[in-house]
Design a protein around this motif. Structure first.
Motif, mmCIF file in Angstrom:
data_model
loop_
_atom_site.group_PDB
_atom_site.id
_atom_site.type_symbol
_atom_site.label_atom_id
_atom_site.label_comp_id
_atom_site.label_asym_id
_atom_site.label_seq_id
_atom_site.Cartn_x
_atom_site.Cartn_y
_atom_site.Cartn_z
ATOM 1 N N GLY A 232 0.816 -1.212 0.000
ATOM 2 C CA GLY A 232 0.000 0.000 0.000
ATOM 3 C C GLY A 232 0.851 1.265 0.000
ATOM 4 O O GLY A 232 0.554 2.232 -0.708
ATOM 5 N N LEU A 233 1.922 1.253 0.781
ATOM 6 C CA LEU A 233 2.807 2.426 0.819
ATOM 7 C C LEU A 233 3.497 2.651 -0.521
ATOM 8 O O LEU A 233 3.667 3.792 -0.961
ATOM 9 C CB LEU A 233 3.840 2.273 1.932
ATOM 10 C CG LEU A 233 3.282 2.300 3.356
ATOM 11 C CD1 LEU A 233 4.392 2.053 4.370
ATOM 12 C CD2 LEU A 233 2.562 3.600 3.645
ATOM 13 N N GLN A 234 3.881 1.568 -1.192
ATOM 14 C CA GLN A 234 4.513 1.704 -2.507
ATOM 15 C C GLN A 234 3.548 2.343 -3.500
ATOM 16 O O GLN A 234 3.931 3.212 -4.293
ATOM 17 C CB GLN A 234 4.965 0.338 -3.029
ATOM 18 C CG GLN A 234 6.128 -0.254 -2.273
ATOM 19 C CD GLN A 234 6.394 -1.689 -2.689
ATOM 20 O OE1 GLN A 234 6.216 -2.057 -3.837
ATOM 21 N NE2 GLN A 234 6.805 -2.509 -1.730
ATOM 22 N N ILE A 235 2.294 1.921 -3.483
ATOM 23 C CA ILE A 235 1.306 2.485 -4.395
ATOM 24 C C ILE A 235 1.095 3.965 -4.100
ATOM 25 O O ILE A 235 1.133 4.804 -5.006
ATOM 26 C CB ILE A 235 -0.028 1.713 -4.299
ATOM 27 C CG1 ILE A 235 0.146 0.299 -4.857
ATOM 28 C CG2 ILE A 235 -1.143 2.450 -5.045
ATOM 29 C CD1 ILE A 235 -1.024 -0.625 -4.578
ATOM 30 N N LYS A 236 0.878 4.294 -2.841
ATOM 31 C CA LYS A 236 0.614 5.693 -2.482
ATOM 32 C C LYS A 236 1.809 6.590 -2.797
ATOM 33 O O LYS A 236 1.646 7.723 -3.250
ATOM 34 C CB LYS A 236 0.235 5.793 -1.002
ATOM 35 C CG LYS A 236 -1.131 5.194 -0.733
ATOM 36 C CD LYS A 236 -1.513 5.319 0.726
ATOM 37 C CE LYS A 236 -2.907 4.763 0.938
ATOM 38 N NZ LYS A 236 -3.439 5.096 2.251
ATOM 39 N N ALA A 237 3.014 6.094 -2.582
ATOM 40 C CA ALA A 237 4.214 6.904 -2.841
ATOM 41 C C ALA A 237 4.403 7.173 -4.332
ATOM 42 O O ALA A 237 4.925 8.228 -4.707
ATOM 43 C CB ALA A 237 5.452 6.205 -2.274
ATOM 44 N N THR B 95 -4.678 8.984 -2.549
ATOM 45 C CA THR B 95 -4.901 7.639 -3.082
ATOM 46 C C THR B 95 -5.475 6.783 -1.968
ATOM 47 O O THR B 95 -4.877 6.663 -0.897
ATOM 48 C CB THR B 95 -3.583 7.033 -3.594
ATOM 49 O OG1 THR B 95 -3.056 7.893 -4.611
ATOM 50 C CG2 THR B 95 -3.805 5.648 -4.172
ATOM 51 N N PHE B 96 -6.634 6.213 -2.244
ATOM 52 C CA PHE B 96 -7.296 5.344 -1.283
ATOM 53 C C PHE B 96 -7.260 3.919 -1.821
ATOM 54 O O PHE B 96 -7.580 3.676 -2.981
ATOM 55 C CB PHE B 96 -8.756 5.773 -1.069
ATOM 56 C CG PHE B 96 -8.883 7.128 -0.461
ATOM 57 C CD1 PHE B 96 -8.844 7.294 0.916
ATOM 58 C CD2 PHE B 96 -9.036 8.250 -1.262
ATOM 59 C CE1 PHE B 96 -8.952 8.550 1.485
ATOM 60 C CE2 PHE B 96 -9.154 9.516 -0.699
ATOM 61 C CZ PHE B 96 -9.106 9.666 0.673
ATOM 62 N N LEU B 97 -6.898 2.979 -0.965
ATOM 63 C CA LEU B 97 -6.859 1.568 -1.341
ATOM 64 C C LEU B 97 -7.976 0.840 -0.608
ATOM 65 O O LEU B 97 -8.068 0.920 0.619
ATOM 66 C CB LEU B 97 -5.507 0.954 -0.987
ATOM 67 C CG LEU B 97 -4.311 1.630 -1.662
ATOM 68 C CD1 LEU B 97 -3.013 1.045 -1.157
ATOM 69 C CD2 LEU B 97 -4.414 1.493 -3.172
ATOM 70 N N VAL B 98 -8.811 0.166 -1.369
ATOM 71 C CA VAL B 98 -9.916 -0.593 -0.801
ATOM 72 C C VAL B 98 -9.571 -2.063 -0.983
ATOM 73 O O VAL B 98 -9.481 -2.555 -2.100
ATOM 74 C CB VAL B 98 -11.248 -0.251 -1.499
ATOM 75 C CG1 VAL B 98 -12.399 -1.008 -0.853
ATOM 76 C CG2 VAL B 98 -11.496 1.259 -1.470
#
Length: 195
Positions: A129-134, A141-144
């Protein structure tokens, strides 16, 4: 409440009444977690231990049917049976790798103004999740997660450390698939910002 009141005067002057909206749906092929013979042997040993426990609990219930009147009488036998079956499926997954090396998952990415929302069927380990947001071009960016019948998606560090959500029986997709899903999600999000 104070935080909302503090920003409301600024926010009300910058409302986007026609935000950009876009949606991408995809069936994303991810590599199966690479299992070893040791993974299979360990899972089968655990399944054997649980089978003994299940059979003991079953025999006890057959010998003492009145126990079915006790509250939650089914918890122990159900847990033993479920975990026995869960571990027994590791060999099946190990054998599937040769003929079906990938698993298709459903994923969505939405853009709403400056915000991105990405879904996946897994319970990500934090690193993904941190890799995606960064790497995301979105302002937020919200991850569901767990938007399907997914499982944990562990990192290599979690597998090496023996984390409870990283055992072979609980994770059909491993770190290689996690990296691929991160890359797909980032590319898809960022593609919605290309003009």
């Amino acid at each position: 409440a104070d935080a909302v009141e503090a920003v409301l005067p600024c926010a009300k002057d910058t409302i986007d009444m026609e935000p950009t909206f876009d949606h991408v749906w995809a069936s994303v092929p991810l590599p199966r977690r690479r299992l070893t013979q040791k993974d299979v042997d360990d899972a089968e040993a655990e399944a054997s231990t649980l089978r003994v426990k299940y059979e003991e609990l079953k025999a006890d219930l057959e010998a003492h049917p009145e126990k079915r009147n006790e509250p939650r009488w089914y918890v122990g036998i159900t847990a033993a049976y479920r975990r026995m079956q869960w571990n027994a499926k590791v060999r099946e997954r190990f054998e599937q790798e040769a003929t079906s090396p990938e698993i298709e998952i459903e994923a969505h990415v939405l853009r709403l103004g400056d915000m991105a929302i990405a879904t996946n069927p897994f319970e990500y380990y934090l690193d993904y999740g941190l890799q995606i947001k960064a790497r995301s071009r979105a302002l937020q960016t919200f991850l569901v997660q767990l938007t399907g019948s997914g499982t944990y998606l562990p990192t290599q560090r979690a597998i090496s450390g023996g984390s409870y959500g990283a055992v072979a029986a609980s994770t059909p997709v491993g770190p290689e698939g996690g990296r691929k899903l991160v890359d797909w999600t980032v590319e898809t999000i960022n593609g919605l910002w290309e003009d």
